[in-house]
Design a protein around this motif. Structure first.
Motif, PDB file in Angstrom:
ATOM      1  N   ASN A   1       6.387  24.782  91.080  1.00 14.78           N
ATOM      2  CA  ASN A   1       6.435  25.611  89.873  1.00 14.78           C
ATOM      3  C   ASN A   1       5.905  24.847  88.656  1.00 14.78           C
ATOM      4  OD1 ASN A   1       7.732  26.855  87.429  1.00 14.78           O
ATOM      5  ND2 ASN A   1       8.249  28.340  89.011  1.00 14.78           N
ATOM      6  N   GLN A   2       5.101  25.557  87.902  1.00  9.67           N
ATOM      7  CA  GLN A   2       4.546  24.966  86.675  1.00  9.67           C
ATOM      8  C   GLN A   2       5.583  24.252  85.820  1.00  9.67           C
ATOM      9  OE1 GLN A   2       2.025  26.536  83.366  1.00  9.67           O
ATOM     10  NE2 GLN A   2       2.130  28.366  84.659  1.00  9.67           N
ATOM     11  N   ALA A   3       6.727  24.904  85.693  1.00  8.66           N
ATOM     12  CA  ALA A   3       7.746  24.394  84.764  1.00  8.66           C
ATOM     13  C   ALA A   3       8.288  23.046  85.200  1.00  8.66           C
ATOM     14  CB  ALA A   3       8.872  25.404  84.645  1.00  8.66           C
ATOM     15  N   LEU A   4       8.105  22.760  86.469  1.00 12.94           N
ATOM     16  CA  LEU A   4       8.600  21.490  86.996  1.00 12.94           C
ATOM     17  C   LEU A   4       7.929  20.316  86.286  1.00 12.94           C
ATOM     18  CD1 LEU A   4      10.705  21.007  89.024  1.00 12.94           C
ATOM     19  CD2 LEU A   4       9.012  20.912  90.829  1.00 12.94           C
ATOM     20  N   ILE A   5       6.686  20.500  85.966  1.00 12.90           N
ATOM     21  CA  ILE A   5       5.948  19.468  85.246  1.00 12.90           C
ATOM     22  C   ILE A   5       6.658  19.142  83.938  1.00 12.90           C
ATOM     23  CG2 ILE A   5       3.827  19.035  83.947  1.00 12.90           C
ATOM     24  CD1 ILE A   5       2.346  20.693  86.059  1.00 12.90           C
ATOM     25  N   PHE A   6       7.060  20.188  83.245  1.00 13.81           N
ATOM     26  CA  PHE A   6       7.665  19.974  81.934  1.00 13.81           C
ATOM     27  C   PHE A   6       9.089  19.477  82.067  1.00 13.81           C
ATOM     28  CE2 PHE A   6       4.182  22.901  81.573  1.00 13.81           C
ATOM     29  CZ  PHE A   6       3.447  22.318  80.562  1.00 13.81           C
ATOM     30  N   TYR A   7       9.726  19.884  83.158  1.00 12.61           N
ATOM     31  CA  TYR A   7      11.067  19.379  83.402  1.00 12.61           C
ATOM     32  C   TYR A   7      11.021  17.868  83.609  1.00 12.61           C
ATOM     33  CZ  TYR A   7      15.547  18.497  85.586  1.00 12.61           C
ATOM     34  OH  TYR A   7      16.790  17.988  85.879  1.00 12.61           O
ATOM     35  N   HIS A   8      10.054  17.423  84.381  1.00 14.11           N
ATOM     36  CA  HIS A   8      10.044  16.009  84.735  1.00 14.11           C
ATOM     37  C   HIS A   8       9.284  15.132  83.751  1.00 14.11           C
ATOM     38  CE1 HIS A   8      12.208  15.872  88.508  1.00 14.11           C
ATOM     39  NE2 HIS A   8      11.637  17.008  88.848  1.00 14.11           N
ATOM     40  N   PHE A   9       8.286  15.699  83.095  1.00 10.89           N
ATOM     41  CA  PHE A   9       7.463  14.853  82.231  1.00 10.89           C
ATOM     42  C   PHE A   9       7.450  15.293  80.771  1.00 10.89           C
ATOM     43  CE2 PHE A   9       5.965  14.161  86.529  1.00 10.89           C
ATOM     44  CZ  PHE A   9       5.830  12.795  86.591  1.00 10.89           C
ATOM     45  N   GLY A  10       8.046  16.433  80.524  1.00 11.61           N
ATOM     46  CA  GLY A  10       8.165  16.868  79.136  1.00 11.61           C
ATOM     47  C   GLY A  10       6.898  17.502  78.597  1.00 11.61           C
ATOM     48  N   THR A  11       5.790  16.897  78.946  1.00 13.83           N
ATOM     49  CA  THR A  11       4.517  17.269  78.335  1.00 13.83           C
ATOM     50  C   THR A  11       3.412  17.058  79.356  1.00 13.83           C
ATOM     51  OG1 THR A  11       5.103  16.776  76.057  1.00 13.83           O
ATOM     52  CG2 THR A  11       2.858  16.353  76.678  1.00 13.83           C
ATOM     53  N   LEU A  12       2.407  17.851  79.296  1.00 14.93           N
ATOM     54  CA  LEU A  12       1.290  17.647  80.214  1.00 14.93           C
ATOM     55  C   LEU A  12       0.653  16.288  79.966  1.00 14.93           C
ATOM     56  CD1 LEU A  12      -0.446  18.857  82.427  1.00 14.93           C
ATOM     57  CD2 LEU A  12      -1.903  19.826  80.687  1.00 14.93           C
ATOM     58  N   ASN A  13       0.489  15.952  78.701  1.00 14.40           N
ATOM     59  CA  ASN A  13      -0.045  14.645  78.360  1.00 14.40           C
ATOM     60  C   ASN A  13       0.725  13.529  79.052  1.00 14.40           C
ATOM     61  OD1 ASN A  13      -1.999  15.627  76.739  1.00 14.40           O
ATOM     62  ND2 ASN A  13      -1.106  14.967  74.792  1.00 14.40           N
ATOM     63  N   ASP A  14       2.038  13.650  79.034  1.00 11.74           N
ATOM     64  CA  ASP A  14       2.836  12.579  79.606  1.00 11.74           C
ATOM     65  C   ASP A  14       2.642  12.477  81.114  1.00 11.74           C
ATOM     66  OD1 ASP A  14       3.764  11.674  77.229  1.00 11.74           O
ATOM     67  OD2 ASP A  14       5.565  12.889  77.219  1.00 11.74           O
ATOM     68  N   LEU A  15       2.463  13.615  81.751  1.00 14.18           N
ATOM     69  CA  LEU A  15       2.170  13.556  83.186  1.00 14.18           C
ATOM     70  C   LEU A  15       0.828  12.875  83.415  1.00 14.18           C
ATOM     71  CD1 LEU A  15       2.207  14.180  86.184  1.00 14.18           C
ATOM     72  CD2 LEU A  15       1.507  16.515  85.656  1.00 14.18           C
ATOM     73  N   LEU A  16      -0.143  13.249  82.600  1.00 12.73           N
ATOM     74  CA  LEU A  16      -1.472  12.669  82.759  1.00 12.73           C
ATOM     75  C   LEU A  16      -1.419  11.149  82.581  1.00 12.73           C
ATOM     76  CD1 LEU A  16      -2.882  15.100  83.472  1.00 12.73           C
ATOM     77  CD2 LEU A  16      -3.520  15.478  81.112  1.00 12.73           C
TER      78      LEU A  16
END
Lengths: 212, 212, 212, 212
Positions: D54-69
């Motif tokens: 789920n898309q939202a999982l990214i934000f759950y775990h990394f807060g921000t797309l930038n932070d995941l990148l």
DNA sequence: TATGAATGAGTTTTCATTCAT
DNA sequence: GATGAATGAAAACTCATTCAT
């Protein structure tokens, strides 16, 4: 799941609750969040962050965010109500009642009670299922105000013309409207001015109510 | 880019506007949505669905959802204000003014003006950057009310004790509070009762204002 | 629709264009936007705002935003290329060439040429259809650099070991890499340091190339 | 809330991590998306699609797309860095180092490391708040390269003329530039040619560095 | 009781592009 | 040549809520 949809209105928190049970901690966090972040900022996440507990706890204990919000409103309402009952009970003359009401209002302002009430009333527009519940929580205040007014007009020249219940509704509506506007433009002075004007009219009105 | 950030408050819509320009269509859709779905339901999507146009059109014409909402408030406010000015201008006695105000209130109720105003005022708590703008739009109403009150008390026994501006603030706050509560519990009867009570007091009050 | 997909690379703008034709105005606006707002900020809207013309003009004249961007790259590239050709043509010794290159680099920095080039190269990664086109625009620079290098190594001890074309590719790549990093961390000093180091090595290298 | 804003740069992933924790799965999906779809194609949606979560999982775990990148860049960077350290540590002569670097470069090419690094560096131009963070992540590579160069030139004739730090910056910039151009025009042969040229120069250069 | 992880539906806003005039 | 209006698709991100443990 211990949902608590139709929690009794204005029930004073029972003695069986430990001084700071989890439910209380959650309610306190909700109150603080409502006060500081506003209704819009009072998400489950925000409350949990503020109280330093897990988001899911809210749903475990209250079933729904709405229900937590209502419980919070209940609690602050019950607290304030007992205070109002005590104080207004002791005030006898019109003038006295105006003075007391002014004092209580200032207390409300300091405690955040006002903020929370107006955030809840206004916010419940934005969460439609909240509306009727919030209004229900205003009922005891209308009833209380009605009592105060009845005491006041009984035997006065107004007794015939004034419907105490209707006027009580108006007083509560006025209180809310004033809160709302004051809150929105961050300006407390107009509400204050209103109380001062009422104060100035006190001696004026006294004879009409048979006080001297 | 036809943004309209700082649209003049309460500007009466000019006659040169075509019957249904796109901007008007959008504002109308926003009004209808606000009225029927409530502030919470008034998302860009919902407005676009209601008006059967593309979501992006809102942003093309108003830049921001907030700005559309404010424009909607402006329009309905301007429309009503001109009506109020006309009608209240013609009412001379206290009694007359109360009757007129009651009639206008009922009009407001039918047109949805009340719903939209209270949704906007209350909802702006939940969109913090909206708050001050909305309050600013209440200002003309306070000023207008102040005028009415001044006319009324000049030369009466209240002239000394009453601050017209403060009382005007109270009247507007009362109006909002009544709207809010009525709207929240879907019960118009209490507001109606209030006006009836005021009507009943009319003849009572008349002599105090030097009317006969 | 006058699309201009495969516009000749590095063609100097013809004399039939009026001093500030619309196309030029658009290109200038694109250049300025690229320079000041960065590739990400260079939307059709932003360019139009900057140049104070209508968004749709871009599409009328260039068919595609990409094509405008490429035309902008072409123009700045052509301008600079002629300057480089002139200046480097006059420099004879290694040392002289290094000095000249340093001077030209500083010019590039001032004119925004560097910014625009690196924004375009980097940005074209984010617009995949732009990639090959942008690389194609680097080709003339590689060819030019190859010429300079060939002149330099012919007759030197490096002639056998060094492939001028490959080295030219490396030089251009280095230039881009340096631009990119300097641009990203807003720090020009490291690029400057590199040129200084090259300058310091000039006299060192001179004998290897048969200069004295 | 497991946000990871200021994740330590280049921290080697600890052995206590389970083989595929969710965070790792997300990072892997981001890596794969960056590699195959390019920076522009690496939206939250695309990553989620690729990883089938789920898309939202990214934000759950990394807060921000930038932070995941950034986390993705960190991971691949850390992996490669340890490999580079090991291999280059064992290479002693210039020639040897060139061979090793060539081998590592080919590895990078196969693993997608190159693609991801250049996508990130270039893409960060288009996401301005990413720029400084990405540059900061280049720093360890400059430092590492500086170490390699220092080892090499110490005691050689270049020791006086060359500033190891500046040259290291140039090497990293060159590496990036080469990646970028190769990646943009889908042509790996020129980079390959560059390494071959360097290989051919190895024996040539050896004596200058005191190797034999 | 409590929690970390997960999710589906929603939000506002921006974009390149098209089209009728 | 030029323009204002319109659009469909996509972006990043937030939300209340659920669930397995």
């Amino acid at each position: 799941m211990p949902k608590q949809r139709a929690q009794p209105v204005l029930k004073v928190v029972g003695e069986d609750d430990l001084p700071t049970s989890t439910k209380e901690r959650i309610i306190d966090a909700a109150f603080a969040t409502l006060k500081d972040e506003g209704f819009a900022g009072t998400s489950a996440r925000a409350i949990a962050r503020r109280g330093e507990f897990n988001q899911a706890l809210i749903f475990y204990h209250f079933g729904t965010l709405n229900d937590l919000l209502l419980a919070t409103l209940d609690k602050t309402s019950a607290d304030r109500m007992s205070r109002y009952r005590d104080s207004m009970g002791k005030a006898t003359s019109v003038d006295d009642k105006i003075q007391t009401a002014t004092r209580l209002y200032r207390e409300d302002l300091g405690s955040g009670h006002i903020t929370v009430i107006s955030e809840m009333v206004a916010g419940s527009l934005a969460r439609p299922d909240l509306g009727p519940e919030v209004v229900a929580r205003m009922e005891p205040w209308i009833a209380f105000t009605e009592g105060v007014i009845s005491d006041l007009i009984t035997g006065s020249i107004f007794e015939a013309a004034v419907n105490a219940r209707t006027l009580a509704f108006a007083v509560v509506a006025l209180y809310l409207g004033v809160d709302l506007l004051s809150h929105l433009d961050q300006d407390k002075s107009r509400a204050e001015g209103l109380f001062q004007m009422a104060g100035a009219m006190g001696p004026f009105l006294a004879p009409m109510f048979g006080n001297d």
